[in-house]
Write an enzyme that holds these catalytic residues in place. Structure first.
Site, PDB file in Angstrom:
ATOM      1  N   SER A   1       0.832  -1.202   0.000  1.00 39.63           N
ATOM      2  CA  SER A   1       0.000   0.000   0.000  1.00 39.63           C
ATOM      3  C   SER A   1       0.864   1.248   0.000  1.00 39.63           C
ATOM      4  CB  SER A   1      -0.919   0.027   1.223  1.00 39.63           C
ATOM      5  OG  SER A   1      -1.711   1.205   1.220  1.00 39.63           O
TER       6      SER A   1
ATOM      7  N   LYS B   1      -4.556  -6.655   3.346  1.00 36.16           N
ATOM      8  CA  LYS B   1      -4.514  -5.513   2.418  1.00 36.16           C
ATOM      9  C   LYS B   1      -5.915  -5.182   1.910  1.00 36.16           C
ATOM     10  CE  LYS B   1      -2.785  -2.501  -0.550  1.00 36.16           C
ATOM     11  NZ  LYS B   1      -3.783  -2.326  -1.615  1.00 36.16           N
TER      12      LYS B   1
END
Length: 482
Positions: free
Chosen positions: A132, A188
């Site tokens: 990310s 995630k």
């Protein structure tokens, strides 16, 4: 083909994310990076544009594999789906037992579980890894969420730690071994679901400040900038102020007024909600954020329904304290979004046998990722105080903070409804909080309805066992089981 292996890490797929990650790896001491792309021209361009990186280029998978020292370690940065499967197949053919294939794309975690199971018999490690931070994070330091075996992390961990963002509080690298097979991509996915909620809540705060409070985008930018110095400090609050302050160079209008009001999405928020439903874990604030993007993307429906409205509510007259009320409502709703996200993470761990550490996850989100915020230190502290915490909303710190802001939260939600300003995430988050905090829910009536039409049975508050009422007969009650 290289005479001897010269690279300790390789990157396959050299679009913006892959090339930035390769440059990040190459800039760290101890790393020599092999690069490969299906289109050789892209590999040549990257090498030519960044001679300082010392890349080891290859134009075939065989040469790429030969350029890597053992255990060979390669990070795939290609489009999720069929493209990822194709690259994995090529690498499996070229790699040997003990080598490591890392999927750094936005894969659905169930695909990662499938791929890991398929590859395991070869002796090759497959590591689904959430990354990310976008293009900037890939280049300068992302938050990284690797799954896979503990054995693979012994090799991979130091490499990922070398490129991860560093938390400003203690300099710790924002990466940790999440768990086996699909754990990294699952976490995630939930990160992105929380991101959807965070963005929607910020957008609702802006909408209320503008259309009820009467503030201009520039004034709201100043408000958000001020909020960013306190407990709401975060990357998303920071960039919101920048976006609202920006003026369109063509028209001179506020930039936010020239952007079409239809929000896009790539699917990870939807996955979060779908998986929460499958796990029986409420994520209503996150769900409303996903649905709000869906509503925004149907202008034909908005136009048709809007045409039927002859008069709309007028904005309520609000006191000077309205800005502070909105800030408190935003903070409280944000707590709910994170509470729901961590509930889903822990539910996923139970379902799939992952030993997930919510405090460690909160810590690796403190820098590099989109939802990075001061707030995450408090979440890590909460799980350190009570590792078996049933909800963030039950933690003493967060319980007190939300309780103190609840009156303002209710005023904001009521003002939004009376003013005709949609605030679905604020409203759903407050409803969730109330649902957890009341003594008794109307679910008792639902159970009665279910027993009436489908003999689904119910439990009593005063007696042990499971019961059924003969609704179509004499309405006597029968104990069905203990």
């Amino acid at each position: 083909m290289p005479d001897t292996p010269t690279a300790n890490i390789g990157v396959v797929g050299l679009a913006v994310m892959g090339s930035n990650l390769a440059r990040n790896l190459a800039s760290r001491e101890g790393n020599t990076v092999a690069v490969y792309n299906r289109s050789p021209g892209r590999t040549r361009d990257l090498v030519a544009e960044h001679p300082e990186a010392g890349f080891v280029p290859s134009e075939s998978v065989a040469d790429f594999a030969a350029s890597l020292s053992r255990p060979r370690t390669a990070i795939i940065m290609v489009q999720a789906g069929a493209a990822t499967d194709a690259v994995i197949s090529q690498l499996v053919e070229a790699f040997e037992p003990g080598d490591i294939i890392v999927d750094g794309g936005n894969a659905l975690f169930t695909d990662t579980i499938r791929r890991e199971a398929d590859i395991r018999p070869t002796g090759i490690h497959f590591v689904g890894t959430g990354i990310s931070g976008g293009e900037e994070g890939a280049l300068n330091g992302p938050s990284i969420m690797p799954g896979g075996t503990a054995e693979s992390y012994e090799t991979l961990g130091p490499i990922l730690e070398s490129i991860a963002a560093r938390a400003p509080e203690d300099g710790a690298p924002c990466v940790t071994h999440i768990g086996t097979d699909g754990a990294g991509h699952f976490v995630k996915m939930v990160h992105n679901g929380i991101e959807y909620a965070d963005m929607q809540l910020i957008a609702e705060a802006y909408d209320l400040l503008r259309n009820v409070g009467g503030y201009t985008p520039a004034q709201i930018a100043d408000i958000f900038a001020e909020w960013n110095t306190g407990e709401l400090e975060s990357y998303l609050i920071e960039i919101t102020a920048e976006v609202l302050r920006h003026v369109d160079p063509v028209t001179g209008a506020p930039f936010v007024d020239v952007v079409v009001d239809q929000a896009g999405q790539k699917g990870t928020g939807t996955w979060t909600v779908q998986q929460a439903l499958a796990l029986g874990t409420p994520v209503s604030g996150i769900a409303e954020a996903v649905f709000a993007r869906g509503v925004s993307s149907h202008p034909e429906q908005r136009s048709a329904v809007g045409a039927t409205i002859t008069s709309r509510p007028q904005p309520q007259v609000v006191p000077d304290t309205f800005v502070e009320d909105v800030r408190r409502a935003l903070y409280s709703s944000k707590v709910v979004a994170y509470a729901q996200g961590f509930d889903e993470i822990l539910a996923g761990g139970r379902e799939y046998g992952w030993q997930l550490d919510p405090g460690a996850i909160a810590k690796i989100w403190r820098a590099g990722c989109i939802i990075r915020a001061r707030f995450l230190n408090l979440i890590a502290d909460a799980y350190e105080r009570q590792p078996d915490l049933v909800s963030l909303l039950a933690d003493d710190f967060f319980a007190k903070a939300v309780a103190e802001g609840s009156d303002a939260w209710r005023r904001v939600v009521a003002t939004a409804a009376l003013s005709g300003v949609p605030a679905p995430a604020f409203s759903a988050s407050l409803a969730y909080y109330d649902s957890l905090s009341v003594d008794r829910l109307p679910a008792a009536l639902i159970q009665g309805q279910r027993d009436f039409f489908g003999a689904h049975t119910y439990r009593r508050v005063d007696l042990p066992g499971v019961f059924h009422t003969e609704w179509s007969g004499d309405r006597s009650e029968t104990k069905v089981s203990d």
